[in-house]
Design a protein around this motif. Structure first.
Motif, PDB file in Angstrom:
ATOM      1  N   ALA A 115       0.817  -1.211   0.000  1.00  0.00           N
ATOM      2  CA  ALA A 115       0.000   0.000   0.000  1.00  0.00           C
ATOM      3  C   ALA A 115       0.851   1.262   0.000  1.00  0.00           C
ATOM      4  O   ALA A 115       0.411   2.313  -0.483  1.00  0.00           O
ATOM      5  CB  ALA A 115      -0.938   0.005   1.199  1.00  0.00           C
ATOM      6  N   CYS A 116       2.074   1.170   0.532  1.00  0.00           N
ATOM      7  CA  CYS A 116       2.963   2.332   0.604  1.00  0.00           C
ATOM      8  C   CYS A 116       3.587   2.686  -0.748  1.00  0.00           C
ATOM      9  O   CYS A 116       4.155   3.774  -0.900  1.00  0.00           O
ATOM     10  CB  CYS A 116       4.092   2.078   1.606  1.00  0.00           C
ATOM     11  SG  CYS A 116       3.586   2.140   3.330  1.00  0.00           S
ATOM     12  N   LYS A 117       3.496   1.786  -1.718  1.00  0.00           N
ATOM     13  CA  LYS A 117       4.210   2.004  -2.987  1.00  0.00           C
ATOM     14  C   LYS A 117       3.668   3.189  -3.768  1.00  0.00           C
ATOM     15  O   LYS A 117       4.432   4.018  -4.245  1.00  0.00           O
ATOM     16  CB  LYS A 117       4.153   0.736  -3.834  1.00  0.00           C
ATOM     17  CG  LYS A 117       5.067  -0.371  -3.321  1.00  0.00           C
ATOM     18  CD  LYS A 117       5.136  -1.532  -4.311  1.00  0.00           C
ATOM     19  CE  LYS A 117       6.167  -2.567  -3.869  1.00  0.00           C
ATOM     20  NZ  LYS A 117       6.266  -3.680  -4.846  1.00  0.00           N
ATOM     21  N   ALA A 118       2.358   3.269  -3.922  1.00  0.00           N
ATOM     22  CA  ALA A 118       1.772   4.349  -4.715  1.00  0.00           C
ATOM     23  C   ALA A 118       0.374   4.672  -4.206  1.00  0.00           C
ATOM     24  O   ALA A 118      -0.622   4.448  -4.907  1.00  0.00           O
ATOM     25  CB  ALA A 118       1.735   3.963  -6.198  1.00  0.00           C
ATOM     26  N   PRO A 119       0.264   5.190  -2.991  1.00  0.00           N
ATOM     27  CA  PRO A 119      -1.061   5.496  -2.438  1.00  0.00           C
ATOM     28  C   PRO A 119      -1.754   6.602  -3.230  1.00  0.00           C
ATOM     29  O   PRO A 119      -1.140   7.625  -3.548  1.00  0.00           O
ATOM     30  CB  PRO A 119      -0.753   5.946  -1.016  1.00  0.00           C
ATOM     31  CG  PRO A 119       0.663   6.432  -1.063  1.00  0.00           C
ATOM     32  CD  PRO A 119       1.349   5.579  -2.073  1.00  0.00           C
ATOM     33  N   GLN A 122      -7.561   9.511  -3.447  1.00  0.00           N
ATOM     34  CA  GLN A 122      -8.936   9.120  -3.133  1.00  0.00           C
ATOM     35  C   GLN A 122      -8.978   7.957  -2.143  1.00  0.00           C
ATOM     36  O   GLN A 122      -9.881   7.873  -1.299  1.00  0.00           O
ATOM     37  CB  GLN A 122      -9.715   8.763  -4.403  1.00  0.00           C
ATOM     38  CG  GLN A 122      -9.238   7.543  -5.159  1.00  0.00           C
ATOM     39  CD  GLN A 122      -8.148   7.867  -6.187  1.00  0.00           C
ATOM     40  OE1 GLN A 122      -7.492   8.902  -6.085  1.00  0.00           O
ATOM     41  NE2 GLN A 122      -7.986   6.996  -7.169  1.00  0.00           N
ATOM     42  N   ASP A 123      -7.991   7.062  -2.236  1.00  0.00           N
ATOM     43  CA  ASP A 123      -7.929   5.944  -1.296  1.00  0.00           C
ATOM     44  C   ASP A 123      -7.576   6.423   0.110  1.00  0.00           C
ATOM     45  O   ASP A 123      -8.129   5.942   1.109  1.00  0.00           O
ATOM     46  CB  ASP A 123      -6.903   4.907  -1.764  1.00  0.00           C
ATOM     47  CG  ASP A 123      -7.321   4.207  -3.042  1.00  0.00           C
ATOM     48  OD1 ASP A 123      -8.532   4.037  -3.249  1.00  0.00           O
ATOM     49  OD2 ASP A 123      -6.433   3.830  -3.827  1.00  0.00           O
ATOM     50  N   LEU A 124      -6.658   7.367   0.176  1.00  0.00           N
ATOM     51  CA  LEU A 124      -6.275   7.923   1.476  1.00  0.00           C
ATOM     52  C   LEU A 124      -7.440   8.681   2.101  1.00  0.00           C
ATOM     53  O   LEU A 124      -7.662   8.597   3.322  1.00  0.00           O
ATOM     54  CB  LEU A 124      -5.066   8.846   1.311  1.00  0.00           C
ATOM     55  CG  LEU A 124      -3.757   8.147   0.910  1.00  0.00           C
ATOM     56  CD1 LEU A 124      -2.736   9.170   0.442  1.00  0.00           C
ATOM     57  CD2 LEU A 124      -3.206   7.325   2.069  1.00  0.00           C
ATOM     58  N   ARG A 125      -8.211   9.406   1.277  1.00  0.00           N
ATOM     59  CA  ARG A 125      -9.395  10.103   1.792  1.00  0.00           C
ATOM     60  C   ARG A 125     -10.402   9.107   2.352  1.00  0.00           C
ATOM     61  O   ARG A 125     -11.027   9.359   3.392  1.00  0.00           O
ATOM     62  CB  ARG A 125     -10.035  10.954   0.690  1.00  0.00           C
ATOM     63  CG  ARG A 125      -9.308  12.256   0.394  1.00  0.00           C
ATOM     64  CD  ARG A 125     -10.162  13.202  -0.412  1.00  0.00           C
ATOM     65  NE  ARG A 125     -10.516  12.645  -1.716  1.00  0.00           N
ATOM     66  CZ  ARG A 125      -9.782  12.784  -2.819  1.00  0.00           C
ATOM     67  NH1 ARG A 125      -8.649  13.479  -2.766  1.00  0.00           N
ATOM     68  NH2 ARG A 125     -10.166  12.255  -3.949  1.00  0.00           N
ATOM     69  N   GLN A 156     -10.028  -1.764   3.463  1.00  0.00           N
ATOM     70  CA  GLN A 156      -9.739  -0.707   2.494  1.00  0.00           C
ATOM     71  C   GLN A 156      -8.235  -0.568   2.267  1.00  0.00           C
ATOM     72  O   GLN A 156      -7.772  -0.396   1.136  1.00  0.00           O
ATOM     73  CB  GLN A 156     -10.320   0.625   2.982  1.00  0.00           C
ATOM     74  CG  GLN A 156      -9.906   1.847   2.174  1.00  0.00           C
ATOM     75  CD  GLN A 156     -10.344   1.805   0.726  1.00  0.00           C
ATOM     76  OE1 GLN A 156     -11.278   1.080   0.378  1.00  0.00           O
ATOM     77  NE2 GLN A 156      -9.686   2.578  -0.127  1.00  0.00           N
ATOM     78  N   LEU A 157      -7.454  -0.667   3.334  1.00  0.00           N
ATOM     79  CA  LEU A 157      -6.000  -0.610   3.208  1.00  0.00           C
ATOM     80  C   LEU A 157      -5.502  -1.779   2.356  1.00  0.00           C
ATOM     81  O   LEU A 157      -4.609  -1.618   1.515  1.00  0.00           O
ATOM     82  CB  LEU A 157      -5.361  -0.645   4.594  1.00  0.00           C
ATOM     83  CG  LEU A 157      -3.844  -0.438   4.675  1.00  0.00           C
ATOM     84  CD1 LEU A 157      -3.455   0.932   4.140  1.00  0.00           C
ATOM     85  CD2 LEU A 157      -3.372  -0.596   6.116  1.00  0.00           C
TER      86      LEU A 157
END
Length: 237
Positions: A115-119, A122-125, A156-157
Motif C-alpha cells: 500500500a505504501c508504494k503508490a497510495p 482518493q484511497d487515502l481520503r 480498504q488498506l
C-alpha cells in the motif's frame, strides 16, 4: 430455545437500528451493516439461531434480501449456514482466535508494504473518512458499528495494496476478528484503535514503509493482547 427472542424485543431492536434516509427499498448493502452491527453488539447473540423470516420482520425487508445478507456473512464465516438447520452466529474459540490473528499479521505485513508504494489520494481520503466515522461511533458509545468500521479500515488498506488474492484472504479474517472483539474485548470508552489507524494512514501517505510496518505490527500487538488475554481469562473461569 435459541431464537431471536420475543416480538417486543424485535420491535425494540428495529427501533435501535435506524436506516439512513434514502429513496426506495433497502438493499443488501443497506441491511448488511445493520445485521452485522446487531451481531457485534450481541443483540443477535453469539451461537444463537434464528430464521430468515424473523430477521426479515425485524429489519422490515424481504426474505430474499435477508438470504443474500446471510450468504455474505456466511462467506465471511460470521454466520454458519447448514442445510436443514437454522442460521447460527459463529463463536470463535481461543485457539481459533489465535490462529486468525497470526494469519492476519502475516497478510497485513505484506499488504501495508504494498500500500505504501503508490497510495492514491482518493484511497487515502476513504481511509481517513473511515477513521473519522469510527471515532464518531466511539464518541457516541456505538461499539458495534465502531468495531465494524475498524475492520473496514483494514479491508480498504488491503484493497489499496493491489493484490486481490491477498486482500480476499484478509477479507475472510477481519470479520471473524470483529466477532471475537465483540465477544471478548473489555467494554470501555477508552479505545486507541482509531488513533493507531490514523498514524498508519499518515505513514502510508508519506510512503514510509518502515514506519507503516512498525505501526501496523504495534497495532496488531495491541489487538492480540486485548483479545487473547481477555478471552483466555474468560475461558479459565
Amino acid at each position: 430455545m435459541n431464537t431471536l427472542v420475543s416480538h417486543q424485543h424485535n420491535r425494540n431492536m428495529l427501533a435501535a437500528l435506524p436506516l439512513p434516509g434514502r429513496i426506495g427499498k433497502p438493499s443488501v448493502d443497506d441491511i448488511y451493516p445493520r445485521i452485522f452491527d446487531a451481531i457485534l453488539e450481541q443483540r443477535i447473540a453469539p451461537a444463537s439461531r434464528f430464521t430468515e423470516e424473523s430477521l426479515g420482520d425485524v429489519f422490515g425487508v424481504s426474505r430474499s434480501i435477508i438470504r443474500r445478507v446471510l450468504a455474505r456473512l456466511s462467506h465471511q464465516q460470521v454466520v454458519i449456514l447448514r442445510p436443514n438447520h437454522r442460521p447460527q452466529v459463529a463463536a470463535p474459540d481461543l485457539e481459533q482466535t489465535r490462529q486468525i490473528l497470526h494469519a492476519r499479521r502475516l497478510a497485513e505485513q505484506t499488504l501495508v508494504r504494498l500500500a505504501c508504494k503508490a497510495p492514491q489520494p482518493q484511497d487515502l481520503r476513504h481511509l481517513r473518512d473511515l477513521v473519522e466515522q469510527e471515532q464518531r461511533c466511539l464518541d457516541r458509545g456505538e461499539r458495534g458499528p465502531a468495531i465494524r468500521l475498524s475492520g473496514e479500515f483494514h479491508l480498504q488498506l488491503a484493497a489499496m495494496a493491489g493484490n486481490a488474492p491477498l486482500a480476499q484472504f484478509l477479507g475472510s479474517l477481519v470479520p471473524l476478528t470483529s466477532l471475537a472483539l465483540a465477544r471478548h474485548e473489555v467494554k470501555s470508552r477508552r479505545h486507541c484503535a482509531w488513533q493507531e489507524h490514523l498514524a498508519i494512514v499518515d505513514a502510508v501517505e508519506g510512503r514510509n514503509v518502515n514506519e507503516a510496518l512498525r505501526l501496523m505490527d504495534e497495532h496488531l500487538d495491541h489487538l492480540e493482547q486485548k483479545l487473547l488475554l481477555t478471552a483466555g481469562t474468560g475461558s479459565s473461569k
